[in-house]
Scaffold this active site. Structure first.
Site, PDB file in Angstrom:
ATOM      1  N   LYS A 125       2.925 -15.363   3.314  1.00  0.00           N
ATOM      2  CA  LYS A 125       3.252 -16.161   2.129  1.00  0.00           C
ATOM      3  C   LYS A 125       4.747 -16.477   2.195  1.00  0.00           C
ATOM      4  O   LYS A 125       5.513 -16.178   1.267  1.00  0.00           O
ATOM      5  CB  LYS A 125       2.857 -15.359   0.869  1.00  0.00           C
ATOM      6  CG  LYS A 125       2.876 -16.134  -0.428  1.00  0.00           C
ATOM      7  CD  LYS A 125       1.769 -17.161  -0.559  1.00  0.00           C
ATOM      8  CE  LYS A 125       1.994 -18.006  -1.795  1.00  0.00           C
ATOM      9  NZ  LYS A 125       1.071 -19.154  -1.906  1.00  0.00           N
ATOM     10  N   TYR A 134       0.817  -1.211   0.000  1.00  0.00           N
ATOM     11  CA  TYR A 134       0.000   0.000   0.000  1.00  0.00           C
ATOM     12  C   TYR A 134       0.853   1.263   0.000  1.00  0.00           C
ATOM     13  O   TYR A 134       0.447   2.289  -0.539  1.00  0.00           O
ATOM     14  CB  TYR A 134      -0.905   0.031   1.237  1.00  0.00           C
ATOM     15  CG  TYR A 134      -2.210  -0.688   1.065  1.00  0.00           C
ATOM     16  CD1 TYR A 134      -2.258  -2.075   0.981  1.00  0.00           C
ATOM     17  CD2 TYR A 134      -3.407   0.024   1.008  1.00  0.00           C
ATOM     18  CE1 TYR A 134      -3.464  -2.736   0.853  1.00  0.00           C
ATOM     19  CE2 TYR A 134      -4.611  -0.630   0.876  1.00  0.00           C
ATOM     20  CZ  TYR A 134      -4.638  -2.004   0.797  1.00  0.00           C
ATOM     21  OH  TYR A 134      -5.834  -2.656   0.671  1.00  0.00           O
ATOM     22  N   ASP A 180      -6.574  -6.973   4.096  1.00  0.00           N
ATOM     23  CA  ASP A 180      -7.661  -6.347   3.344  1.00  0.00           C
ATOM     24  C   ASP A 180      -8.542  -7.428   2.720  1.00  0.00           C
ATOM     25  O   ASP A 180      -9.772  -7.411   2.851  1.00  0.00           O
ATOM     26  CB  ASP A 180      -7.069  -5.444   2.244  1.00  0.00           C
ATOM     27  CG  ASP A 180      -8.143  -4.804   1.393  1.00  0.00           C
ATOM     28  OD1 ASP A 180      -9.140  -4.342   1.971  1.00  0.00           O
ATOM     29  OD2 ASP A 180      -7.989  -4.777   0.153  1.00  0.00           O
TER      30      ASP A 180
HETATM   31  C1  IPM Z   1     -10.590  -1.216   3.483  1.00  0.00           C
HETATM   32  C2  IPM Z   1     -10.751  -0.700   2.075  1.00  0.00           C
HETATM   33  C3  IPM Z   1      -9.591   0.222   1.739  1.00  0.00           C
HETATM   34  C4  IPM Z   1      -8.310  -0.584   1.833  1.00  0.00           C
HETATM   35  C5  IPM Z   1      -9.697   0.924   0.372  1.00  0.00           C
HETATM   36  C6  IPM Z   1     -11.007   1.641   0.202  1.00  0.00           C
HETATM   37  C7  IPM Z   1      -8.536   1.849   0.136  1.00  0.00           C
HETATM   38  O1  IPM Z   1     -10.869  -1.747   1.183  1.00  0.00           O
HETATM   39  O2  IPM Z   1     -10.551  -0.394   4.412  1.00  0.00           O
HETATM   40  O3  IPM Z   1     -10.512  -2.432   3.655  1.00  0.00           O
HETATM   41  O4  IPM Z   1      -7.913  -1.238   0.869  1.00  0.00           O
HETATM   42  O5  IPM Z   1      -7.700  -0.562   2.896  1.00  0.00           O
HETATM   43 MG    MG Z   2     -11.005  -3.652   2.094  1.00  0.00          MG
END
Ligand code: IPM
Ligand code: MG
Length: 362
Positions: free
Chosen positions: A195, A140, A251
């Site tokens: 992983k 991210y 996520d």
């Molecule tokens: C979450 C969402 C977010 C993420 C997106 C909207 C950026 O999917 O909070 O899980 O990927 O963290």
């Molecule tokens: Mg999410």
């Protein structure tokens, strides 16, 4: 007096936030607490008002408060904006600015909603998992990243996209501590999901987690590859207590885990820092622009997020439990929003189910 910054996002965000604030107001009467709300925009709403999805004023307001409550951000109408201006960028930005490295996503199934789970009831019953997702690292945020062009051997120019899955030892250590401490208050089991059979970054994640586990002799540590974990969540979800994992795996797995509880509209989350900056609470679902303004969305995930706020930011377990109990009673009496509707039950609007929950608070 506690100051709560309410981050007004997109879609249904205004509706669910006003429900959550109503619940907090009733809680403050019962428990003799005092809350002051400061409403500031984020995401598409902030972009419309200021040209930026995460204006400085929004960040400053959050930093000054005792806790932050967020609706949800995003709308299809912003899909063509530059990446820097998209609502999602604001979400990542506020997580980073507030140093919210630990995302707690409790996955619990209410008996009353077993029918709504895509799993057989005997598999879904009593699911009680705490997903602890690292929130400020991984692909991210990893550098370098980008889309560039390169020359192929046969002399063509082609595009290459890349992100960097990266964690340093300190980042792993601090999230591992959160997981073990959380397990100590639960069933004392942590499963590290990674992983490590393929990725170096995962091998380090395991190594450091194993090292941290030595400080928690009362907690049992196990390991699982993420592909297997995705399968085990469907096959035998009750084996999990705390799942500790990185940002991207967390996520994906948390969306999977939420759906086995019947509805995305039921699950809250808390994002915690090292304590020097305020914590943030939000439902795990999105902004559902198609439902906006219809008084039809399920506010329970946001209401339960406020319950988590009372517990984690204001150390008031009683008030937190009161909200969980009220939600359970309302479901037991047969009231349902659309997403969790079942024949023979009473279909409620967003505001109706909120009022019913409020009546049950004590
Ligand atoms: C979450 C969402 C977010 C993420 C997106 C909207 C950026 O999917 O909070 O899980 O990927 O963290
Ligand atoms: Mg999410």
């Amino acid at each position: 007096m506690k100051n709560i910054t309410v981050l007004m996002g997109d879609g249904v965000s205004g509706e669910i936030l006003s429900c959550a604030v109503k619940v907090l107001d009733r809680i403050s009467q019962i428990y003799n607490l005092s809350f002051k709300y400061n409403y500031v925009p984020i995401g598409g709403r902030a972009y419309e008002e200021t040209g930026f999805p995460l204006p400085n004023k929004t960040v400053e307001a959050c930093l000054k408060s005792d806790a932050v409550l967020l609706g949800a951000v995003g709308d299809w109408k912003y899909d063509n904006l530059a990446p820097e201006l998209r609502p999602e960028k604001a979400l990542l930005g506020i997580r980073k600015k507030l140093n919210l490295f630990a995302n707690l996503r409790p996955v619990k199934v209410f008996d009353e909603l077993l029918f709504a789970s895509p799993l057989k009831s005997e598999i879904a019953r009593d699911i009680d998992i705490m997903i602890i997702r690292e929130l400020t690292g991984d692909v991210y945020f990893g550098e370098p990243k980008g889309i560039i062009t390169k020359q192929t051997l046969d002399n063509r120019e082609i595009k290459v996209g890349f992100n960097n899955m990266i964690y340093d030892e300190d980042e792993i250590r601090r999230i591992a501590h959160v997981a073990f401490k959380s397990a100590q208050k639960r069933k004392k089991r942590v499963c590290c999901v990674d992983k490590a059979n393929v990725l170096d970054v995962s091998r380090l994640f395991r190594e450091i987690t194993t090292d941290v586990s030595k400080e928690y002799n009362d907690v049992e540590l196990s390991y699982m590859y993420v592909d297997n974990a995705a399968m085990q969540l469907i096959q035998n979800p009750r084996q999990f207590d705390v799942i500790l994992t990185g940002n991207i795996f967390g996520d994906i797995l948390s969306d999977e885990a939420s759906t086995i509880c019947g509805s995305l509209g039921m699950l809250p989350s808390a994002s915690l820092s090292d304590g020097k900056t305020p914590y943030l609470y939000e439902p795990i679902h999105g902004s559902a622009p198609d439902l906006a303004g219809k008084n039809a969305v399920n506010p329970i995930a946001t209401i339960l997020s406020v319950a988590m706020m009372l517990n984690y930011s204001f150390d008031n377990k009683l008030a937190c439990d009161s909200i969980y109990r009220a939600v359970k009673e309302v479901l037991k009496e047969g009231y349902r929003t659309r997403d969790i509707f079942e024949k023979g039950k009473e279909l409620c609007t967003t505001s109706k189910i909120t009022d019913l929950i409020i009546e049950k608070l004590r």
